[in-house]
Write a protein that holds these residues in place. Structure first.
Motif, PDB file in Angstrom:
ATOM      1  N   GLN A  23       0.829  -1.203   0.000  1.00 30.41           N
ATOM      2  CA  GLN A  23       0.000   0.000   0.000  1.00 30.41           C
ATOM      3  C   GLN A  23       0.862   1.252   0.000  1.00 30.41           C
ATOM      4  O   GLN A  23       0.577   2.215  -0.709  1.00 30.41           O
ATOM      5  N   ALA A  24       1.920   1.236   0.785  1.00 32.41           N
ATOM      6  CA  ALA A  24       2.804   2.405   0.873  1.00 32.41           C
ATOM      7  C   ALA A  24       3.500   2.668  -0.458  1.00 32.41           C
ATOM      8  O   ALA A  24       3.582   3.815  -0.917  1.00 32.41           O
ATOM      9  N   SER A  25       3.983   1.614  -1.087  1.00 31.97           N
ATOM     10  CA  SER A  25       4.662   1.811  -2.374  1.00 31.97           C
ATOM     11  C   SER A  25       3.685   2.247  -3.457  1.00 31.97           C
ATOM     12  O   SER A  25       4.029   3.051  -4.327  1.00 31.97           O
ATOM     13  N   THR A  26       2.458   1.773  -3.397  1.00 32.43           N
ATOM     14  CA  THR A  26       1.443   2.207  -4.356  1.00 32.43           C
ATOM     15  C   THR A  26       1.116   3.682  -4.174  1.00 32.43           C
ATOM     16  O   THR A  26       1.049   4.430  -5.155  1.00 32.43           O
ATOM     17  N   MET A  27       0.938   4.110  -2.927  1.00 32.78           N
ATOM     18  CA  MET A  27       0.661   5.529  -2.674  1.00 32.78           C
ATOM     19  C   MET A  27       1.837   6.408  -3.096  1.00 32.78           C
ATOM     20  O   MET A  27       1.654   7.482  -3.657  1.00 32.78           O
ATOM     21  N   ALA A  28       3.056   5.944  -2.831  1.00 35.93           N
ATOM     22  CA  ALA A  28       4.237   6.711  -3.235  1.00 35.93           C
ATOM     23  C   ALA A  28       4.316   6.817  -4.757  1.00 35.93           C
ATOM     24  O   ALA A  28       4.570   7.899  -5.296  1.00 35.93           O
ATOM     25  N   LEU A  29       4.073   5.720  -5.445  1.00 37.71           N
ATOM     26  CA  LEU A  29       4.122   5.730  -6.906  1.00 37.71           C
ATOM     27  C   LEU A  29       3.030   6.617  -7.492  1.00 37.71           C
ATOM     28  O   LEU A  29       3.285   7.402  -8.423  1.00 37.71           O
ATOM     29  N   LEU A  30       1.819   6.498  -6.959  1.00 39.94           N
ATOM     30  CA  LEU A  30       0.725   7.347  -7.449  1.00 39.94           C
ATOM     31  C   LEU A  30       1.024   8.827  -7.209  1.00 39.94           C
ATOM     32  O   LEU A  30       0.739   9.670  -8.066  1.00 39.94           O
ATOM     33  N   SER A  31       1.603   9.140  -6.061  1.00 36.57           N
ATOM     34  CA  SER A  31       1.949  10.535  -5.766  1.00 36.57           C
ATOM     35  C   SER A  31       3.023  11.052  -6.707  1.00 36.57           C
ATOM     36  O   SER A  31       2.924  12.174  -7.222  1.00 36.57           O
ATOM     37  N   LEU A  32       4.048  10.240  -6.929  1.00 37.77           N
ATOM     38  CA  LEU A  32       5.112  10.650  -7.841  1.00 37.77           C
ATOM     39  C   LEU A  32       4.581  10.888  -9.247  1.00 37.77           C
ATOM     40  O   LEU A  32       4.913  11.892  -9.890  1.00 37.77           O
ATOM     41  N   LEU A  33       3.744   9.980  -9.717  1.00 33.79           N
ATOM     42  CA  LEU A  33       3.177  10.127 -11.054  1.00 33.79           C
ATOM     43  C   LEU A  33       2.265  11.350 -11.161  1.00 33.79           C
ATOM     44  O   LEU A  33       2.387  12.145 -12.100  1.00 33.79           O
ATOM     45  N   ALA A  34       1.362  11.495 -10.212  1.00 28.80           N
ATOM     46  CA  ALA A  34       0.391  12.585 -10.290  1.00 28.80           C
ATOM     47  C   ALA A  34       1.066  13.957 -10.181  1.00 28.80           C
ATOM     48  O   ALA A  34       0.811  14.841 -11.000  1.00 28.80           O
ATOM     49  N   VAL A  35       1.929  14.125  -9.199  1.00 27.91           N
ATOM     50  CA  VAL A  35       2.567  15.432  -9.011  1.00 27.91           C
ATOM     51  C   VAL A  35       3.528  15.723 -10.151  1.00 27.91           C
ATOM     52  O   VAL A  35       3.583  16.852 -10.657  1.00 27.91           O
ATOM     53  N   GLY A  36       4.278  14.721 -10.586  1.00 28.41           N
ATOM     54  CA  GLY A  36       5.196  14.929 -11.707  1.00 28.41           C
ATOM     55  C   GLY A  36       4.473  15.294 -12.987  1.00 28.41           C
ATOM     56  O   GLY A  36       4.872  16.247 -13.693  1.00 28.41           O
ATOM     57  N   LEU A  37       3.409  14.578 -13.308  1.00 27.28           N
ATOM     58  CA  LEU A  37       2.635  14.898 -14.514  1.00 27.28           C
ATOM     59  C   LEU A  37       1.938  16.251 -14.394  1.00 27.28           C
ATOM     60  O   LEU A  37       1.834  16.996 -15.371  1.00 27.28           O
ATOM     61  N   HIS A  38       1.476  16.569 -13.208  1.00 22.89           N
ATOM     62  CA  HIS A  38       0.818  17.861 -12.990  1.00 22.89           C
ATOM     63  C   HIS A  38       1.805  18.999 -13.214  1.00 22.89           C
ATOM     64  O   HIS A  38       1.490  19.980 -13.896  1.00 22.89           O
ATOM     65  N   ARG A  39       2.998  18.893 -12.652  1.00 21.47           N
ATOM     66  CA  ARG A  39       4.014  19.938 -12.852  1.00 21.47           C
ATOM     67  C   ARG A  39       4.392  20.043 -14.325  1.00 21.47           C
ATOM     68  O   ARG A  39       4.570  21.128 -14.848  1.00 21.47           O
ATOM     69  N   LEU A  40       4.516  18.897 -14.987  1.00 21.12           N
ATOM     70  CA  LEU A  40       4.894  18.890 -16.397  1.00 21.12           C
ATOM     71  C   LEU A  40       3.820  19.533 -17.271  1.00 21.12           C
ATOM     72  O   LEU A  40       4.130  20.322 -18.161  1.00 21.12           O
ATOM     73  N   CYS A  41       2.567  19.229 -16.987  1.00 21.97           N
ATOM     74  CA  CYS A  41       1.470  19.791 -17.794  1.00 21.97           C
ATOM     75  C   CYS A  41       1.209  21.258 -17.481  1.00 21.97           C
ATOM     76  O   CYS A  41       0.762  22.000 -18.353  1.00 21.97           O
ATOM     77  N   MET A  42       1.477  21.682 -16.270  1.00 27.12           N
ATOM     78  CA  MET A  42       1.239  23.078 -15.899  1.00 27.12           C
ATOM     79  C   MET A  42       2.351  24.016 -16.363  1.00 27.12           C
ATOM     80  O   MET A  42       2.138  25.226 -16.449  1.00 27.12           O
ATOM     81  N   THR A  43       3.515  23.480 -16.677  1.00 28.99           N
ATOM     82  CA  THR A  43       4.636  24.331 -17.073  1.00 28.99           C
ATOM     83  C   THR A  43       4.309  25.223 -18.269  1.00 28.99           C
ATOM     84  O   THR A  43       4.525  26.432 -18.196  1.00 28.99           O
ATOM     85  N   PRO A  44       3.771  24.706 -19.373  1.00 24.62           N
ATOM     86  CA  PRO A  44       3.464  25.627 -20.485  1.00 24.62           C
ATOM     87  C   PRO A  44       2.250  26.525 -20.215  1.00 24.62           C
ATOM     88  O   PRO A  44       2.132  27.607 -20.794  1.00 24.62           O
ATOM     89  N   LEU A  45       1.365  26.102 -19.321  1.00 27.34           N
ATOM     90  CA  LEU A  45       0.156  26.889 -19.051  1.00 27.34           C
ATOM     91  C   LEU A  45       0.427  28.096 -18.149  1.00 27.34           C
ATOM     92  O   LEU A  45      -0.329  29.061 -18.184  1.00 27.34           O
ATOM     93  N   ARG A  46       1.461  28.027 -17.333  1.00 28.93           N
ATOM     94  CA  ARG A  46       1.734  29.116 -16.390  1.00 28.93           C
ATOM     95  C   ARG A  46       1.973  30.440 -17.075  1.00 28.93           C
ATOM     96  O   ARG A  46       1.566  31.486 -16.577  1.00 28.93           O
ATOM     97  N   LYS A  47       2.639  30.421 -18.216  1.00 33.54           N
ATOM     98  CA  LYS A  47       2.973  31.665 -18.915  1.00 33.54           C
ATOM     99  C   LYS A  47       1.787  32.239 -19.689  1.00 33.54           C
ATOM    100  O   LYS A  47       1.741  33.426 -19.969  1.00 33.54           O
ATOM    101  N   GLN A  48       0.838  31.411 -20.030  1.00 36.08           N
ATOM    102  CA  GLN A  48      -0.255  31.844 -20.882  1.00 36.08           C
ATOM    103  C   GLN A  48      -1.520  32.231 -20.128  1.00 36.08           C
ATOM    104  O   GLN A  48      -2.395  32.878 -20.684  1.00 36.08           O
ATOM    105  N   LEU A  49      -1.642  31.853 -18.863  1.00 37.09           N
ATOM    106  CA  LEU A  49      -2.863  32.105 -18.103  1.00 37.09           C
ATOM    107  C   LEU A  49      -2.615  33.095 -16.984  1.00 37.09           C
ATOM    108  O   LEU A  49      -1.524  33.155 -16.425  1.00 37.09           O
ATOM    109  N   ASP A  50      -3.663  33.859 -16.651  1.00 39.35           N
ATOM    110  CA  ASP A  50      -3.543  34.740 -15.483  1.00 39.35           C
ATOM    111  C   ASP A  50      -3.736  33.908 -14.213  1.00 39.35           C
ATOM    112  O   ASP A  50      -3.963  32.706 -14.267  1.00 39.35           O
TER     113      ASP A  50
END
Length: 174
Positions: A23-50
């Motif tokens: 359970q711990a490794s699953t939560m860690a993996l899900l967190s790494l994936l979600a936060v990493g993908l979120h940061r990656l997808c938000m990078t181009p949007l930060r400059k274009q949105l208020d």
């Protein structure tokens, strides 16, 4: 917002969903994936949105990513998904907190360090709880109060090992 807020908000999944190492490794993996993908997808949007649109996009993106990860977990590992309950949904809050804490600056090193520390904490708590509950037959270790006690002991050990001496100017004069 700083790292202490991230650590405090991240305690609910750490304490609630780390009864076993799996359970711990699953939560860690899900967190790494979600936060990493979120940061990656938000990078181009930060400059274009208020600021307001950026927050709205961040919330939608976090909800989308966590929902997709949760559905994938249910599709490929239903018993594990049922054991974890609603704790994977709380990862969306971590995504938002990383976005707010790190902001416009692309501090990938800070994000990676914090995520690695979170994953290590999840694994340590999960391993120790499983070890204590299965081999030492301490039933309390598998429950939420046992997780709080264990986390307190880990924090005390960390403070003892990483104890810093006070600066001489703070010690006062005689």
């Amino acid at each position: 917002m700083n790292r202490q807020w991230l650590a405090a908000i991240s305690l609910a999944p750490v304490l609630g969903a780390t009864q076993t190492l799996l359970q711990a490794s699953t939560m860690a993996l899900l967190s790494l994936l979600a936060v990493g993908l979120h940061r990656l997808c938000m990078t181009p949007l930060r400059k274009q949105l208020d600021a307001d649109a950026r927050l709205f996009a961040s919330v939608l993106l976090a909800a989308l990513l966590v929902t997709c990860l949760e559905l994938g977990l249910r599709a490929w590992a239903l018993p594990l998904a049922l054991e974890l309950g609603r704790y994977p949904a709380l990862i969306a809050i971590q995504c938002l907190l990383f976005e707010l804490a790190l902001g416009d600056n692309a501090r990938w090193r800070t994000a990676a360090t914090t995520l690695a520390a979170f994953a290590a904490l999840c694994m340590a708590v999960g391993f120790t709880r499983q070890l204590l509950s299965e081999f030492a037959h301490l039933r309390l270790a598998g429950m939420l109060p046992g997780a709080l006690i264990l986390l307190g002991l880990i924090l005390a050990l960390y403070n003892r090992v990483c104890q810093r001496r006070a600066l001489s100017r703070r010690q006062g004069t005689l």
